[in-house]
Design a protein around this motif. Structure first.
Motif, PDB file in Angstrom:
ATOM      1  N   VAL A  40       0.904  -1.117  -0.035  1.00 56.09           N
ATOM      2  CA  VAL A  40      -0.108  -0.119  -0.071  1.00 56.09           C
ATOM      3  C   VAL A  40       0.828   1.136  -0.154  1.00 56.09           C
ATOM      4  O   VAL A  40       0.477   2.268  -0.778  1.00 56.09           O
ATOM      5  CB  VAL A  40      -1.075  -0.025   1.298  1.00 56.09           C
ATOM      6  CG1 VAL A  40      -1.589   1.281   1.178  1.00 56.09           C
ATOM      7  CG2 VAL A  40      -2.052  -0.923   0.990  1.00 56.09           C
ATOM      8  N   VAL A  41       2.022   1.205   0.654  1.00 57.57           N
ATOM      9  CA  VAL A  41       2.747   2.498   0.730  1.00 57.57           C
ATOM     10  C   VAL A  41       3.610   2.650  -0.658  1.00 57.57           C
ATOM     11  O   VAL A  41       3.672   3.662  -1.109  1.00 57.57           O
ATOM     12  CB  VAL A  41       4.130   2.313   1.938  1.00 57.57           C
ATOM     13  CG1 VAL A  41       4.919   3.363   1.836  1.00 57.57           C
ATOM     14  CG2 VAL A  41       3.279   2.176   3.310  1.00 57.57           C
ATOM     15  N   TYR A  44       0.757   3.993  -2.886  1.00 52.53           N
ATOM     16  CA  TYR A  44       0.773   5.462  -2.403  1.00 52.53           C
ATOM     17  C   TYR A  44       1.655   6.308  -3.186  1.00 52.53           C
ATOM     18  O   TYR A  44       1.514   7.321  -3.646  1.00 52.53           O
ATOM     19  CB  TYR A  44       0.716   5.799  -0.965  1.00 52.53           C
ATOM     20  CG  TYR A  44       0.799   7.089  -0.669  1.00 52.53           C
ATOM     21  CD1 TYR A  44      -0.347   7.831  -0.713  1.00 52.53           C
ATOM     22  CD2 TYR A  44       1.914   7.822  -0.250  1.00 52.53           C
ATOM     23  CE1 TYR A  44      -0.372   9.231  -0.324  1.00 52.53           C
ATOM     24  CE2 TYR A  44       2.053   9.213   0.178  1.00 52.53           C
ATOM     25  CZ  TYR A  44       0.771   9.951  -0.121  1.00 52.53           C
ATOM     26  OH  TYR A  44       0.833  10.972   0.328  1.00 52.53           O
ATOM     27  N   LYS A  45       3.343   5.848  -3.138  1.00 57.71           N
ATOM     28  CA  LYS A  45       4.188   6.571  -3.732  1.00 57.71           C
ATOM     29  C   LYS A  45       4.094   6.597  -5.090  1.00 57.71           C
ATOM     30  O   LYS A  45       4.255   7.692  -5.848  1.00 57.71           O
ATOM     31  CB  LYS A  45       5.548   5.658  -3.316  1.00 57.71           C
ATOM     32  CG  LYS A  45       6.720   6.340  -3.945  1.00 57.71           C
ATOM     33  CD  LYS A  45       8.100   5.693  -3.630  1.00 57.71           C
ATOM     34  CE  LYS A  45       9.202   5.989  -3.901  1.00 57.71           C
ATOM     35  NZ  LYS A  45       9.477   6.591  -5.419  1.00 57.71           N
ATOM     36  N   MET A  48       1.316   9.121  -6.074  1.00 58.48           N
ATOM     37  CA  MET A  48       1.561  10.604  -5.858  1.00 58.48           C
ATOM     38  C   MET A  48       2.603  11.047  -7.004  1.00 58.48           C
ATOM     39  O   MET A  48       2.355  11.984  -7.459  1.00 58.48           O
ATOM     40  CB  MET A  48       2.261  10.698  -4.384  1.00 58.48           C
ATOM     41  CG  MET A  48       1.455  10.757  -3.267  1.00 58.48           C
ATOM     42  SD  MET A  48       0.295  12.168  -3.381  1.00 58.48           S
ATOM     43  CE  MET A  48       1.341  13.304  -2.977  1.00 58.48           C
ATOM     44  N   LEU A  56      -4.914   7.423  -6.146  1.00 57.91           N
ATOM     45  CA  LEU A  56      -5.000   7.951  -4.417  1.00 57.91           C
ATOM     46  C   LEU A  56      -6.328   7.837  -3.960  1.00 57.91           C
ATOM     47  O   LEU A  56      -6.517   7.102  -2.757  1.00 57.91           O
ATOM     48  CB  LEU A  56      -4.408   9.287  -4.284  1.00 57.91           C
ATOM     49  CG  LEU A  56      -3.247   9.847  -4.670  1.00 57.91           C
ATOM     50  CD1 LEU A  56      -2.653  11.161  -4.951  1.00 57.91           C
ATOM     51  CD2 LEU A  56      -2.078   8.975  -3.707  1.00 57.91           C
ATOM     52  N   LEU A  59      -6.920   4.346  -2.694  1.00 56.51           N
ATOM     53  CA  LEU A  59      -6.277   3.895  -1.525  1.00 56.51           C
ATOM     54  C   LEU A  59      -6.899   4.648  -0.343  1.00 56.51           C
ATOM     55  O   LEU A  59      -6.633   3.895   0.809  1.00 56.51           O
ATOM     56  CB  LEU A  59      -4.901   4.374  -1.606  1.00 56.51           C
ATOM     57  CG  LEU A  59      -4.029   3.590  -2.693  1.00 56.51           C
ATOM     58  CD1 LEU A  59      -2.699   4.507  -2.711  1.00 56.51           C
ATOM     59  CD2 LEU A  59      -3.590   2.141  -2.255  1.00 56.51           C
ATOM     60  N   ALA A  60      -7.637   5.556  -0.526  1.00 58.83           N
ATOM     61  CA  ALA A  60      -8.450   6.017   0.665  1.00 58.83           C
ATOM     62  C   ALA A  60      -9.785   5.286   1.280  1.00 58.83           C
ATOM     63  O   ALA A  60     -10.323   4.652   0.151  1.00 58.83           O
ATOM     64  CB  ALA A  60      -8.821   7.491   0.332  1.00 58.83           C
TER      65      ALA A  60
END
Length: 118
Positions: A40-41, A44-45, A48, A56, A59-60
């Motif tokens: 997940v990190v 996210y990277k 972004m 994004l 992922l929220a």
């Protein structure tokens, strides 16, 4: 010589037994839930850096809520999922490039929730 070789072998086996497997490049225990958090990190990277609002948002959590920066309430008020969906494309409008260096130091997984120290 045979005793020294046996001692060395025993020492190596004991050291291996006492160590636990970590995810390469981290001090985080290699377990499926920890790998999922790191995935997940990484997503996210990637989102972004691609300035991908849809990725994004994916992922929220639907119950996403950010109180915002209390020092800058005039420019960054609270956001929920709806305002995040509305504002993200605008937030990226004038951004030409994003590069993130994220080093995950630790994570704590509790059921379907995780905290990441990065």
């Amino acid at each position: 010589m045979r005793i020294a070789a046996s001692s060395l072998t025993l020492t190596l086996l004991l050291c291996a037994a006492c160590s636990h497997n970590n995810i390469p490049g981290t001090q985080i225990r290699d377990a499926p839930e920890n790998r999922a958090v790191l995935d997940v990190v990484a997503a996210y990277k990637a989102a972004m850096e691609a300035r991908d609002s849809d990725a994004l948002l994916a992922l929220a959590a639907p119950n996403y809520f950010d109180r915002g920066d209390p020092i800058r309430t005039a420019t960054t008020g609270p956001r929920d999922y709806g305002t995040l969906r509305r504002d993200l494309p605008e937030d990226f409008k004038d951004v030409k490039s994003v590069h993130l260096d994220i080093t995950v130091k630790d994570d704590k997984v509790d059921g379907d929730k995780a905290n990441v120290d990065f």
